[in-house]
Design a protein around this motif. Structure first.
Motif, PDB file in Angstrom:
ATOM      1  N   LEU A 434      -3.195   4.190   4.286  1.00 43.02           N
ATOM      2  CA  LEU A 434      -3.870   3.755   5.799  1.00 43.02           C
ATOM      3  C   LEU A 434      -2.770   2.315   6.424  1.00 43.02           C
ATOM      4  O   LEU A 434      -2.852   1.857   6.411  1.00 43.02           O
ATOM      5  N   GLU A 435      -2.983   1.311   4.668  1.00 40.12           N
ATOM      6  CA  GLU A 435      -2.563   0.124   4.778  1.00 40.12           C
ATOM      7  C   GLU A 435      -0.942   0.184   4.693  1.00 40.12           C
ATOM      8  O   GLU A 435       0.257  -0.996   3.703  1.00 40.12           O
ATOM      9  N   THR A 436      -0.784   0.893   5.857  1.00 41.46           N
ATOM     10  CA  THR A 436       1.157   0.929   5.199  1.00 41.46           C
ATOM     11  C   THR A 436       2.012  -0.454   5.781  1.00 41.46           C
ATOM     12  O   THR A 436       3.030  -0.662   5.497  1.00 41.46           O
ATOM     13  N   THR A 437       1.067  -1.001   6.560  1.00 45.48           N
ATOM     14  CA  THR A 437       1.948  -2.496   7.194  1.00 45.48           C
ATOM     15  C   THR A 437       2.087  -3.754   5.713  1.00 45.48           C
ATOM     16  O   THR A 437       2.733  -4.554   5.721  1.00 45.48           O
ATOM     17  N   ALA A 438       0.652  -3.325   5.004  1.00 44.58           N
ATOM     18  CA  ALA A 438       0.943  -4.270   4.070  1.00 44.58           C
ATOM     19  C   ALA A 438       1.215  -3.694   3.055  1.00 44.58           C
ATOM     20  O   ALA A 438       2.657  -4.009   2.055  1.00 44.58           O
ATOM     21  N   MET A 439       1.514  -2.572   2.689  1.00 41.78           N
ATOM     22  CA  MET A 439       2.234  -1.734   1.726  1.00 41.78           C
ATOM     23  C   MET A 439       3.385  -1.958   2.155  1.00 41.78           C
ATOM     24  O   MET A 439       4.626  -2.454   0.540  1.00 41.78           O
ATOM     25  N   GLY A 440       4.074  -2.134   3.469  1.00 44.93           N
ATOM     26  CA  GLY A 440       5.627  -2.856   3.117  1.00 44.93           C
ATOM     27  C   GLY A 440       6.108  -3.727   2.868  1.00 44.93           C
ATOM     28  O   GLY A 440       7.205  -4.436   2.815  1.00 44.93           O
ATOM     29  N   ALA A 441       5.092  -4.533   3.452  1.00 43.33           N
ATOM     30  CA  ALA A 441       5.470  -6.594   2.940  1.00 43.33           C
ATOM     31  C   ALA A 441       5.755  -6.255   1.347  1.00 43.33           C
ATOM     32  O   ALA A 441       6.302  -6.737   0.959  1.00 43.33           O
ATOM     33  N   ALA A 442       4.316  -5.235   0.734  1.00 47.49           N
ATOM     34  CA  ALA A 442       4.317  -5.263  -0.730  1.00 47.49           C
ATOM     35  C   ALA A 442       5.666  -4.104  -1.300  1.00 47.49           C
ATOM     36  O   ALA A 442       5.864  -5.121  -2.367  1.00 47.49           O
ATOM     37  N   TRP A 443       6.319  -4.174  -0.568  1.00 48.60           N
ATOM     38  CA  TRP A 443       7.349  -2.728  -1.008  1.00 48.60           C
ATOM     39  C   TRP A 443       8.960  -4.214  -0.968  1.00 48.60           C
ATOM     40  O   TRP A 443       9.312  -4.095  -1.980  1.00 48.60           O
ATOM     41  N   LEU A 444       8.987  -4.566  -0.066  1.00 46.24           N
ATOM     42  CA  LEU A 444      10.252  -5.528   0.555  1.00 46.24           C
ATOM     43  C   LEU A 444      10.216  -6.758  -0.629  1.00 46.24           C
ATOM     44  O   LEU A 444      11.144  -6.965  -1.499  1.00 46.24           O
ATOM     45  N   ALA A 445       8.953  -7.720  -1.052  1.00 44.06           N
ATOM     46  CA  ALA A 445       8.117  -8.650  -1.984  1.00 44.06           C
ATOM     47  C   ALA A 445       8.738  -7.841  -3.315  1.00 44.06           C
ATOM     48  O   ALA A 445       9.849  -8.631  -4.537  1.00 44.06           O
ATOM     49  N   GLY A 446       8.507  -6.379  -3.777  1.00 45.25           N
ATOM     50  CA  GLY A 446       8.271  -5.921  -5.013  1.00 45.25           C
ATOM     51  C   GLY A 446       9.486  -5.128  -5.277  1.00 45.25           C
ATOM     52  O   GLY A 446       9.760  -5.599  -6.757  1.00 45.25           O
ATOM     53  N   GLN A 447      10.374  -5.088  -4.401  1.00 49.07           N
ATOM     54  CA  GLN A 447      11.723  -4.279  -4.967  1.00 49.07           C
ATOM     55  C   GLN A 447      13.013  -5.796  -5.064  1.00 49.07           C
ATOM     56  O   GLN A 447      13.455  -5.420  -5.128  1.00 49.07           O
ATOM     57  N   ARG A 448      12.446  -6.086  -4.894  1.00 45.70           N
ATOM     58  CA  ARG A 448      13.205  -7.572  -4.721  1.00 45.70           C
ATOM     59  C   ARG A 448      13.366  -8.239  -5.834  1.00 45.70           C
ATOM     60  O   ARG A 448      13.866  -8.693  -6.329  1.00 45.70           O
ATOM     61  N   ALA A 449      11.792  -8.609  -5.931  1.00 48.85           N
ATOM     62  CA  ALA A 449      11.236  -8.705  -7.643  1.00 48.85           C
ATOM     63  C   ALA A 449      11.602  -8.145  -8.894  1.00 48.85           C
ATOM     64  O   ALA A 449      11.286  -7.966 -10.037  1.00 48.85           O
ATOM     65  N   GLY A 450      12.208  -6.307  -8.498  1.00 48.51           N
ATOM     66  CA  GLY A 450      12.645  -6.269  -9.472  1.00 48.51           C
ATOM     67  C   GLY A 450      10.971  -4.826  -9.839  1.00 48.51           C
ATOM     68  O   GLY A 450      11.382  -3.862 -11.079  1.00 48.51           O
ATOM     69  N   LEU A 451      10.091  -4.811  -9.465  1.00 43.36           N
ATOM     70  CA  LEU A 451       8.560  -4.603  -9.205  1.00 43.36           C
ATOM     71  C   LEU A 451       8.945  -3.076  -9.265  1.00 43.36           C
ATOM     72  O   LEU A 451       8.282  -1.950  -9.558  1.00 43.36           O
ATOM     73  N   TYR A 452       9.095  -2.499  -7.712  1.00 42.95           N
ATOM     74  CA  TYR A 452       9.514  -1.066  -7.188  1.00 42.95           C
ATOM     75  C   TYR A 452      10.194  -0.793  -6.901  1.00 42.95           C
ATOM     76  O   TYR A 452      11.420  -1.484  -7.307  1.00 42.95           O
ATOM     77  N   PRO A 453      10.658   0.576  -6.695  1.00 48.86           N
ATOM     78  CA  PRO A 453      11.564   0.831  -6.834  1.00 48.86           C
ATOM     79  C   PRO A 453      12.009   1.176  -5.288  1.00 48.86           C
ATOM     80  O   PRO A 453      12.243   0.363  -4.913  1.00 48.86           O
ATOM     81  N   ASN A 454      13.745   1.522  -5.899  1.00 43.49           N
ATOM     82  CA  ASN A 454      14.602   1.133  -4.202  1.00 43.49           C
ATOM     83  C   ASN A 454      13.946   2.397  -3.087  1.00 43.49           C
ATOM     84  O   ASN A 454      13.046   2.786  -3.238  1.00 43.49           O
ATOM     85  N   GLN A 455      14.755   2.021  -2.289  1.00 46.50           N
ATOM     86  CA  GLN A 455      14.274   2.709  -0.960  1.00 46.50           C
ATOM     87  C   GLN A 455      13.942   3.839  -0.875  1.00 46.50           C
ATOM     88  O   GLN A 455      13.351   5.181  -0.746  1.00 46.50           O
ATOM     89  N   SER A 456      15.316   5.053  -1.467  1.00 42.78           N
ATOM     90  CA  SER A 456      14.841   6.207  -1.290  1.00 42.78           C
ATOM     91  C   SER A 456      13.787   6.617  -2.362  1.00 42.78           C
ATOM     92  O   SER A 456      12.970   8.088  -2.014  1.00 42.78           O
ATOM     93  N   GLU A 457      13.647   6.152  -3.585  1.00 40.75           N
ATOM     94  CA  GLU A 457      12.381   6.779  -4.247  1.00 40.75           C
ATOM     95  C   GLU A 457      11.189   6.467  -3.558  1.00 40.75           C
ATOM     96  O   GLU A 457       9.722   6.849  -3.274  1.00 40.75           O
ATOM     97  N   PHE A 458      10.927   5.098  -3.007  1.00 42.90           N
ATOM     98  CA  PHE A 458       9.707   4.792  -2.149  1.00 42.90           C
ATOM     99  C   PHE A 458       9.997   5.689  -1.079  1.00 42.90           C
ATOM    100  O   PHE A 458       8.031   6.094  -1.070  1.00 42.90           O
ATOM    101  N   ALA A 459      10.829   6.416  -0.397  1.00 47.50           N
ATOM    102  CA  ALA A 459      10.535   7.119   0.954  1.00 47.50           C
ATOM    103  C   ALA A 459       9.166   8.127  -0.302  1.00 47.50           C
ATOM    104  O   ALA A 459       8.869   9.248   0.407  1.00 47.50           O
TER     105      ALA A 459
END
Length: 494
Positions: A434-459
């Motif tokens: 349910l923490e989708t707002t914080a999750m969105g902010a985290a994903w934006l920063a994390g994928q920029r940092a190379g830590l999180y997956p790309n858009q399709s994998e995240f979806a």
């Protein structure tokens, strides 16, 4: 470095959430802060509260996780939108309290601008309507009403920012004055098609463009924190306004996908893809997110009072002590009574955009009590959401999913979500996270940092917790909604 720190600066509280490499929540901290109501329809925050709660919750989340700042790869920020701050460029000292998005003090200015036909200019460039909700007229009010503000603005001594800009300024020790495209798009000063501040609108409102921040993508370099804040300098790599961050967190990346967030207010966004769609039903056209210089647009409907109606039950008329009590009371309400609450405490948002009307209750009987009033409060959120979705369906003919993805604190209420499904006659999907707002902010920063997956994998990782299906008889649904529309009409005529 395997963690991302998400800052979620909201209207009534600030949260910091630490996510690990698998995007699981490791720790969190939250602090409420006071609301200030200097006059009827006016809402303010002390800027110092926004910053102090941010710094404190970040430190607490880091300490609770035990990772230390050295384990954090980046920071992502999401924030209450439209709230307006002005501060000294050299000292960082605010010249006035923050004027909150709910504030209606510029109603007269908006009316005057409408009467001269300026709303068409605003809508054409910004996708917004002329309403006190947005930052532009709030900023003009500060320049007109704080002694010496206009002269200082023209001399480039003071700067403007929404909450994200204020936080980045303080996190970086005043080194960076920036915002992202989603927050810029909510100021009523930003041309969402050309991707730049509108000189025409700024000149009409008397706003010197030199006080506006630089606009960047949602995933970009936003500077580094002061080393003394958390023990080391941490890069800030993601920013999005709260509703856009929730859209990202809900993985609504395909045109036609919809999400609705139930926090203090309620905000429904429909992804319309690479082209902005001009609403014919008084919805807003906005930027859902911007990556690699390419904006993705959305239609948005904004409801001013959603979760705040439960706060009113608790703090205003004091019929509950905790928000979680609301569902139990609503369940015990007399089903034969038709009490309707129109929570226009600060006016009505989309699709009505009536800044002057105020809240009202209809259908009270001698036997109406806390149970019936609580049920009416929860149901008001469903009714308002149907208003938005009907307008969206009229504007958007591109197809896509018919389900509504929900998040925010109020989405945890099974009663509210079942009624929502019933009254909109559509599936309502509540995610496991349910923490989708914080999750969105985290994903934006994390994928920029190379830590999180790309858009399709995240979806592909989005997971359903519960699906609510319509159970209400069609006749009952339409009778109840007709009563709501009569109540709204009466409220706006009062």
């Amino acid at each position: 470095m395997t963690h991302i720190l998400a800052i979620d600066q909201g209207t009534t509280s600030t949260r910091a959430i630490l996510f690990d490499q698998a995007m699981n929540v490791v720790s969190s901290a939250q602090e409420e802060f006071p609301q200030h109501y200097p006059a009827s329809g006016w809402v303010e925050h002390d800027p110092a509260d926004l910053w102090s709660t941010t710094a404190a919750t970040c430190r607490a989340a880091i300490e609770r996780a035990g990772t230390g700042a050295e384990g954090i790869a980046a920071i992502g920020i999401t924030n209450q939108r439209e709230t307006t701050l002005v501060w000294d460029r050299k000292t960082g000292k605010p010249i006035h309290n923050a004027i909150v998005w709910q504030d209606r003090r510029t109603s007269a200015l908006c009316k005057a601008l409408k009467s001269e036909g300026f709303e068409e200019v605003v809508t054409d460039r910004t996708g917004l309507l002329l309403d006190p909700y947005f930052s532009g007229t709030k900023l003009a009010w500060i320049l007109d009403n704080v002694e010496g503000a206009r002269a200082r603005a023209e001399a480039r001594e003071i700067v403007f920012g929404t909450v994200d800009t204020w936080l980045v300024w303080n996190l970086t020790g005043g080194a960076v004055h920036v915002t992202d495209a989603t927050n810029a798009a909510r100021t009523m000063l930003y041309d969402i098609r050309k991707g730049r501040w509108s000189q025409t609108i700024c000149e009409r409102l008397g706003i010197p463009m030199g006080m506006l921040p630089e606009v960047r993508d949602c995933a970009a370099e936003f500077g580094q924190t002061r080393p003394d804040l958390f023990g080391r300098a941490i890069p800030i790599l993601g920013i999005a306004g709260d509703q856009q961050a929730a859209t990202v967190g809900q993985a609504c990346f395909a045109p036609g996908m919809m999400k609705s967030t139930y926090g203090t207010g309620c905000f429904a966004l429909l992804n319309t893809g690479a082209a902005p769609v001009r609403s014919q039903n008084r919805l807003l056209t906005t930027i859902a997110y911007q990556l690699d210089g390419k904006p993705t647009y959305a239609l948005e409907g904004s409801i001013f009072i959603a979760g705040a109606v439960v706060q009113w039950l608790r703090d205003g008329i004091k019929i509950i002590r905790e928000a979680k009590e609301a569902q139990g009371l609503a369940d015990r309400a007399d089903p034969t009574q038709q009490v309707v609450l129109v929570p226009a405490f600060t006016g009505l948002g989309a699709p009505y955009w009536n800044a002057e009307c105020r809240g009202a209750v209809f259908g009270l009987t001698r036997n109406s009590g806390p149970e019936e009033l609580t049920r009416a409060a929860l149901e008001s959120v469903g009714y308002q959401t149907r208003d938005l979705l009907q307008a969206m369906r009229a504007d958007w003919t591109g197809g896509g999913e018919t389900a509504l993805r929900v998040d925010g604190g109020m989405s945890a209420s099974d009663f509210a979500m079942q009624f929502l499904s019933d009254i909109i006659d559509a599936r309502v999907d509540r995610p496991k996270v349910l923490e989708t707002t914080a999750m969105g902010a985290a994903w934006l920063a994390g994928q920029r940092a190379g830590l999180y997956p790309n858009q399709s994998e995240f979806a592909a990782q989005w997971a359903l917790e519960r699906c609510f299906q319509p159970q209400m008889a069609a006749e009952t649904r339409e009778e109840k909604y007709a009563a709501w529309r009569r109540a709204v009409d009466a409220t706006m005529r009062f």
